[in-house]
Motif scaffolding. Structure first.
Motif, mmCIF file in Angstrom:
data_model
loop_
_atom_site.group_PDB
_atom_site.id
_atom_site.type_symbol
_atom_site.label_atom_id
_atom_site.label_comp_id
_atom_site.label_asym_id
_atom_site.label_seq_id
_atom_site.Cartn_x
_atom_site.Cartn_y
_atom_site.Cartn_z
ATOM 1 N N GLN A 48 0.852 -1.185 0.000
ATOM 2 C CA GLN A 48 0.000 0.000 0.000
ATOM 3 C C GLN A 48 0.890 1.238 0.000
ATOM 4 O O GLN A 48 1.843 1.324 0.785
ATOM 5 N N ARG A 55 3.179 2.410 2.902
ATOM 6 C CA ARG A 55 2.493 2.377 4.197
ATOM 7 C C ARG A 55 2.278 0.946 4.688
ATOM 8 O O ARG A 55 1.930 0.751 5.846
ATOM 9 N N THR A 97 -5.902 6.136 3.410
ATOM 10 C CA THR A 97 -5.525 4.759 3.732
ATOM 11 C C THR A 97 -6.642 3.990 4.428
ATOM 12 O O THR A 97 -6.595 2.773 4.497
ATOM 13 N N GLN A 98 -7.661 4.676 4.936
ATOM 14 C CA GLN A 98 -8.678 3.987 5.720
ATOM 15 C C GLN A 98 -9.976 3.740 4.968
ATOM 16 O O GLN A 98 -10.826 3.022 5.424
ATOM 17 N N GLU A 99 -10.124 4.380 3.824
ATOM 18 C CA GLU A 99 -11.391 4.272 3.116
ATOM 19 C C GLU A 99 -11.480 3.007 2.266
ATOM 20 O O GLU A 99 -10.504 2.303 2.054
ATOM 21 N N THR A 100 -12.684 2.756 1.779
ATOM 22 C CA THR A 100 -12.943 1.606 0.919
ATOM 23 C C THR A 100 -12.038 1.641 -0.306
ATOM 24 O O THR A 100 -11.831 2.695 -0.910
ATOM 25 N N GLN A 101 -11.510 0.475 -0.665
ATOM 26 C CA GLN A 101 -10.636 0.351 -1.821
ATOM 27 C C GLN A 101 -11.439 -0.077 -3.041
ATOM 28 O O GLN A 101 -12.270 -0.987 -2.965
ATOM 29 N N TYR A 102 -11.174 0.567 -4.158
ATOM 30 C CA TYR A 102 -11.845 0.281 -5.423
ATOM 31 C C TYR A 102 -10.817 -0.286 -6.395
ATOM 32 O O TYR A 102 -9.763 0.313 -6.589
ATOM 33 N N PHE A 103 -11.180 -1.415 -7.002
ATOM 34 C CA PHE A 103 -10.212 -2.169 -7.787
ATOM 35 C C PHE A 103 -10.292 -1.865 -9.277
ATOM 36 O O PHE A 103 -11.357 -1.567 -9.821
ATOM 37 N N TYR B 36 -17.031 -7.977 -1.792
ATOM 38 C CA TYR B 36 -16.793 -7.610 -3.171
ATOM 39 C C TYR B 36 -17.388 -8.675 -4.064
ATOM 40 O O TYR B 36 -17.436 -9.860 -3.716
ATOM 41 N N ARG B 95 -8.814 -1.732 10.807
ATOM 42 C CA ARG B 95 -8.863 -0.342 10.366
ATOM 43 C C ARG B 95 -8.305 0.629 11.402
ATOM 44 O O ARG B 95 -7.800 1.690 11.067
#
Lengths: 112, 115
Positions: A48, A55, A97-103, B36, B95
C-alpha cells in the motif's frame, strides 16, 4: 468518472525476466494498493502506498517492489520472474488509507 | 493460516429467492469488513461494508450481518437476480491503530442464480 485503470491487460514473460505493471487511481484518490490473485484464491496484499510513501507491505519477497508518483499513479515491479508469479495483479485505490478500496480490472501475467 | 474463511466454494439459488453467503474470521484485530463481487475478466467490485461497531448494514437488496462474538459475517441478497451470478469475496482489515489497512480476503464463493 473513470475508474482505476491498469496496463497492460495481459502479459507473457519468461522465467528470470523483469516486469513492470502500471496503475492509475481514481481521480482524487491518494492511496494505491497492489494485490496478487492466483487461481482459486482470494487477492493477497502486496503493497500500500499513500502520498508516495510505502504504508504497508505484505509477505512477498524483495523481488517485488513498487513506487507511487506525484500524480498518485503507481508501478509494481517484479524481478527475476518465477513460474509461481503467474497471477492476476490487481491495483486498488482509495481516497486515503482507511477508506474503501476500489479495484481496477487487473493485469494477467503469465510466466513461462 | 487463513484468517478469513469462506467455507462454501459455491452456492446455487433460484431467481427471486434469498442468497446467503457466509464468512468467518479468526483475527480479533479485524474491525472493518467488506464484500466484493467479481465477474470473470474484471476486477472486484465493492458491494457493501460494515464496521465492527454495527451488527447490520443494508443497501438496497444487499444486507450484511456481523456477529462479533462468533467472528462471523454473512451477506444476504434479496431477491436474487441472474445478474448477481459472480464470485463473492469477503474481506477484512484492522482499520484502527497503525497505518496498515491491508485487506485480507477469503477464497470466494461462486454464486449462481438460476432463472
Amino acid at each position: 468518472d473513470a475508474g482505476v485503470t491498469q496496463s497492460p491487460t495481459h502479459l507473457i514473460k519468461t522465467r528470470g525476466q523483469h516486469v513492470t505493471l502500471r496503475c492509475s487511481p481514481i481521480s482524487g484518490h491518494k492511496s494505491v494498493s497492489w494485490y496478487q490473485q492466483v487461481l482459486g484464491q482470494g487477492p493477497q496484499f502486496i503493497f500500500q502506498y499513500y502520498e508516495k510513501e510505502e504504508r504497508g507491505r505484505g509477505n512477498f519477497p524483495d523481488r517485488f517492489s513498487a513506487r507511487q508518483f506525484p500524480n498518485y499513479s503507481s508501478e509494481l515491479n517484479v524481478n527475476a520472474l518465477l513460474l509461481g508469479d503467474s497471477a492476476l495483479y490487481l491495483c486498488a485505490s482509495s481516497p486515503g488509507t482507511q477508506e474503501t478500496q476500489y479495484f481496477g480490472p487487473g493485469t494477467r501475467l503469465l510466466v513461462l | 493460516d487463513q484468517q478469513v474463511k469462506q467455507n462454501s466454494p459455491s452456492l446455487s439459488v433460484q431467481e427471486g429467492r434469498i442468497s446467503i453467503l457466509n464468512c468467518d474470521y479468526t483475527n480479533s484485530m479485524f474491525d472493518y469488513f467488506l464484500w466484493y463481487k467479481k465477474y470473470p475478466a474484471e476486477g472486484p467490485t465493492f458491494l457493501i461494508s460494515i464496521s465492527s461497531i454495527k451488527d447490520k448494514n443494508e443497501d438496497g437488496r444487499f444486507t450484511v450481518f456481523l456477529n462479533k462474538s462468533a467472528k462471523h459475517l454473512s451477506l444476504h441478497i434479496v431477491p436474487s437476480q441472474p445478474g448477481d451470478s459472480a464470485v463473492y469475496f469477503c474481506a477484512a482489515s484492522p482499520r484502527s491503530g497503525g497505518s496498515n489497512y491491508k485487506l485480507t480476503f477469503g477464497k470466494g464463493t461462486l454464486l449462481t442464480v438460476n432463472p
